[in-house]
Design a protein around this motif. Sequence first.
Motif, short mmCIF file in Angstrom:
data_model
loop_
_atom_site.label_atom_id
_atom_site.label_comp_id
_atom_site.label_asym_id
_atom_site.label_seq_id
_atom_site.Cartn_x
_atom_site.Cartn_y
_atom_site.Cartn_z
N LEU A 157 82.48 -57.25 54.61
CA LEU A 157 80.75 -57.37 53.69
C LEU A 157 80.82 -55.50 53.68
O LEU A 157 80.65 -55.23 52.23
N ALA A 158 80.89 -55.12 54.44
CA ALA A 158 80.19 -53.61 54.64
C ALA A 158 81.41 -52.71 53.43
O ALA A 158 81.36 -51.84 52.85
N LEU A 159 82.89 -53.05 53.64
CA LEU A 159 83.87 -52.71 53.44
C LEU A 159 83.32 -52.95 51.64
O LEU A 159 84.47 -51.65 50.67
N THR A 160 82.95 -54.34 52.02
CA THR A 160 83.30 -54.54 50.34
C THR A 160 81.99 -53.86 49.22
O THR A 160 81.58 -53.51 48.41
N TRP A 161 80.36 -54.05 49.91
CA TRP A 161 79.04 -53.76 49.62
C TRP A 161 78.88 -52.08 49.94
O TRP A 161 78.04 -52.05 48.92
#
Length: 208
Positions: A119-123
């Motif tokens: 989620l962090a790498l995406t958002w």
Amino acid sequence: MTSPLLAVLAGLGFGLSLIVAIGAQNAYVLRQGLLRSHVGAVVAICAASDALLIAAGVAGIGVIVEQFPLVLVIVRLAGAVFLAFYGVLAARRALRPAILTADARPGSGSLWAAVLTCLALTWLNPHVYLDTVLLLGSVANTHGDERWWFALGAAAGSVLWFSALGYGARLLRPVFARPLAWRILDAAIALVMLALAVSLVLPLLLPS
């Protein structure tokens, strides 16, 4: 071919052209695939996130993002910090074989850690908002009434790519039977993550 089908194919091709590149998200999906660790969850998060961002772009949310540049600055800083942290972890694995061996077992790592990292790498990647929301949304809206078909094609491209990357990575397992291959992979991931972190911060430091 009908017009909606052409729009779907156009969206598929354009979506793939945006995501099939070396980046933080793809590097993480590849590594999880090689580890055979929570691949389904990681692929689902990446594909679902892309679908939401594509829908936001087509719906016109990109205009709002463009009007509030401070939001992108905050995301840029947060993303740089996270990428630098993940890059240091990857470098540590590459430099310390003991950590590498323990971490390279199939299924290693908790589900929550994999989900939160994905989620962090995406958002926390501002390029996602610039490419997927603004650019893809703008191109989709040139298709008029078929713009949602274009969005469907782009979302399908994400599903195809992340599924192929995550589940296809196991074909490379024989190559990664040696610890040296893992060390090279993690060194490459560290370089990618740290380079991306620098690229996010550099525009904020340089005079416009």
